[in-house]
Write a protein that holds these residues in place. Structure first.
Motif, PDB file in Angstrom:
ATOM      1  N   ILE A 357      11.405  68.937  34.878  1.00 13.54           N
ATOM      2  CA  ILE A 357      11.232  69.577  36.189  1.00 13.54           C
ATOM      3  C   ILE A 357      10.583  68.615  37.173  1.00 13.54           C
ATOM      4  N   THR A 358       9.600  67.856  36.694  1.00 11.44           N
ATOM      5  CA  THR A 358       8.972  66.830  37.534  1.00 11.44           C
ATOM      6  C   THR A 358       9.151  65.485  36.841  1.00 11.44           C
ATOM      7  N   LYS A 396      10.625  67.626  48.216  1.00  5.57           N
ATOM      8  CA  LYS A 396      10.856  67.599  46.777  1.00  5.57           C
ATOM      9  C   LYS A 396      11.190  66.199  46.251  1.00  5.57           C
ATOM     10  N   ASP A 411      10.995  66.546  42.124  1.00  3.43           N
ATOM     11  CA  ASP A 411      10.347  67.808  41.738  1.00  3.43           C
ATOM     12  C   ASP A 411      11.340  68.967  41.915  1.00  3.43           C
ATOM     13  N   THR A 413      10.581  72.077  41.050  1.00  2.00           N
ATOM     14  CA  THR A 413       9.830  73.326  41.142  1.00  2.00           C
ATOM     15  C   THR A 413      10.363  74.186  42.289  1.00  2.00           C
ATOM     16  N   ASP A 414      10.526  75.485  42.002  1.00  2.00           N
ATOM     17  CA  ASP A 414      10.987  76.475  42.986  1.00  2.00           C
ATOM     18  C   ASP A 414      12.419  76.264  43.451  1.00  2.00           C
ATOM     19  N   THR A 415      13.184  75.468  42.702  1.00  2.00           N
ATOM     20  CA  THR A 415      14.603  75.294  43.056  1.00  2.00           C
ATOM     21  C   THR A 415      15.519  76.166  42.221  1.00  2.00           C
ATOM     22  N   GLY A 416      14.928  76.769  41.164  1.00  2.00           N
ATOM     23  CA  GLY A 416      15.754  77.557  40.253  1.00  2.00           C
ATOM     24  C   GLY A 416      16.470  76.700  39.246  1.00  2.00           C
TER      25      GLY A 416
END
Length: 548
Positions: A357-358, A396, A411, A413-416
């Motif tokens: 994810i990261t 991101k 990153d 995160t919060d992208t699904g």
């Protein structure tokens, strides 16, 4: 054999004697190379040997007039009588001796140097060995006397009676100037680069002149060669075989340039500095080409700017902190942050497979073109499992390091989207890269050294030498390296040297030499080119003039 008979005609047998003449001064010293002639029953002329002796051998007996003079006597000058003459009755059957005291003989009393400053001729009696800066002229420093400036050495000589006789006429004597060149001098120089009396390139190594009523010669001009490191001693003598005499020099051929420094202020205090060790390395490199670099003492601090979008912007910044001192023989070192023209920024692409994810991939590792707050990121996209291409939301895709070279941080995160090793996600990045330039120069007297770029590319221990390489390399371009049809020019990298162990190699790299390659590597080459370079005002006016 029967003797003469009665009635024979008998020819008188000539009486023969020998004649040796000694030529001396009043104090009894031999006069070497004196001309001597006899006029009587027979006539001869001869030159005295190293002991002042002239042996006329066997000659007919009788009355002779013997004359002697020094060979530098100018007999066409009616103001000077034949220095000495005497008569002798040569007796037969013996060696006859005559001593002539040649009081009217002169010698070189002194040799002086004549140089012109502010339209006035000045005299210097100090003729010791020195470096002669042949590219400079009297206007290079009008507040001080500089006999050591200029290619032309001007000398004149005063003669006096060898015995101190005040009645000896001093007008009309010949003085012979000649040059001794060091055996280490450059051979086969051509054109105006050669040495010689009267004019540059004449190749004339001997010259005679005649004294005036006070015993002074006119000013004699001698031009040193143009090749750095050549050495010459100039002599003046009254001996017509150009021997002995009083010398001036030796004069060693050097050139001199000046430098001035402007250092950019940092926003948080301090300055972008050129280390003292860097200056030492630069000056030592040029010294090996017999070019001395002298500081103009001025060291300014300029306003901060992170980058110049054009070369001209950088040069205009440098103009504000530059003086005319030392022009046109001056380099102006400007120590700045970056000089990466907008036109030179590079558009780059990267394709990555992310499995977390990261993530911070090792590549790309680059220098973003973000000067002046410019946006370095053009676009960032990722591919969903169904093949749809989606733009990353703002923030991101970022840089890991806030300044300088960096990796990317990606990153999800919060992208699904949740990348994993079994199911990586393809990411495509398009960005602006800033090429790394250590410096710019050669177009004028300004040499821009990009300390900011170097700090990003080198370790602290490498900076001093890296800056010295740039500080040596760029003036080399301005002086003509490596242009035109020079045989050692790189075939693949324009205006650069084909030897990678030379500072004029096209690429700055850790460990690149700071020096121009020498004769053992290539002759002719970069160092020999600089040693022979014409750096006179007329040439340098088109290179390092100011205002530009």
């Amino acid at each position: 054999m029967p003797g003469p008979q009665v009635g024979d005609t008998i020819e008188p047998c000539p009486f023969v004697g020998g004649l040796i003449v000694k030529i001396i001064t009043k104090d009894g010293n031999a006069v070497v190379n004196a001309s001597t002639e006899i006029d009587g029953p027979s006539g001869q002329s001869r030159i005295a040997d190293a002991n002042g002796i002239v042996d006329f051998g066997s000659i007919s007996a009788g009355e002779y007039l013997v004359k002697a003079w020094k060979d530098n006597y100018a007999p066409e000058n009616s103001n000077i009588p034949c220095p000495v003459e005497d008569s002798i009755n040569v007796q037969s059957g013996c060696t006859n001796h005559l001593s002539l005291t040649l009081s009217q003989v002169v010698k070189v009393e002194k040799i002086v140097e004549v140089y012109t400053r502010a339209g006035t001729d000045r005299i210097s009696n100090v003729l010791n060995a020195r470096n002669q800066y042949i590219n400079l002229d009297e206007t290079a420093d009008t507040s001080n006397m500089h006999p050591e400036y200029g290619r032309c050495i001007q000398l004149k000589v005063k003669v006096i009676s060898i015995d101190g006789d005040p009645n000896v006429p001093l007008s009309g004597w010949k003085v012979f100037f000649y040059c001794n060149a060091s055996s280490q001098n450059r051979a086969n120089l051509s054109g105006s680069g050669k040495t010689g009396f009267d004019s540059a390139g004449s190749g004339v190594m001997k010259k005679d002149v005649t004294t005036d009523a006070q015993g002074w010669t006119p000013v004699v001009k001698f031009y040193l060669s143009q090749y750095g490191g050549d050495e010459f001693t100039i002599y003046a003598t009254t001996e017509p075989d150009y021997s002995g005499g009083i010398g001036a020099g030796p004069y060693k051929v050097w050139k001199k340039i000046f430098y001035e420094i402007a250092e950019m202020k940092k926003t948080a205090g301090g300055k972008l500095e050129i280390p003292a060790g860097t200056i030492t390395k630069i000056t030592n490199s040029y010294k090996k080409a017999f070019i001395e670099m002298e500081s103009c003492a001025t060291r300014d601090q300029g306003d901060y700017k992170d980058n110049f979008d054009t070369h001209e912007e950088g040069y205009k910044w440098a103009d504000k902190y530059c003086s005319s001192d030392g022009v046109p023989w001056k380099i102006h070192y400007s120590i700045i942050d970056h000089l990466c023209p907008l036109a030179n920024r590079e558009e780059k692409n990267a394709t990555l497979n992310c499995d977390a994810i990261t993530q911070t991939p090792d590549n790309p590792y680059f220098r973003p073109f973000d000067f002046g707050g410019a946006n370095w990121l053009i676009e960032a996209k990722y591919k969903k499992a169904d093949g749809t291409i989606i733009d990353f939301p703002a923030g991101k895709v970022t840089r890991v390091n806030a300044t300088g070279y960096t990796k990317l941080k990606i990153d999800f995160t919060d992208t699904g989207i949740a990348p994993t090793a079994p199911n990586p996600v393809e990411v495509k990045i398009k960005y602006y890269n800033a090429p790394g330039y250590n410096g710019w120069g050669g177009a004028n007297l300004h040499l821009m050294i990009c300390r900011g770029s170097m700090d990003e590319a080198y370790t602290a221990a490498q900076i001093e030498t890296a800056m010295a390489g740039t500080g040596t390399h760029e003036p080399g371009h301005a002086l003509g390296l490596v242009y035109g049809s020079l045989a050692w020019k790189s075939a693949t990298n324009a205006h650069h040297c084909s030897f990678n162990n030379c500072v004029m190699w096209y690429q700055g790299y850790v460990g690149r030499p700071v020096d121009f390659h020498d004769e053992s590597v290539g002759d002719p080459g970069c160092r020999t080119f600089l040693r022979e370079k014409d750096m006179s005002r007329s040439v340098m006016n088109s290179i390092w003039k100011f205002p530009r």
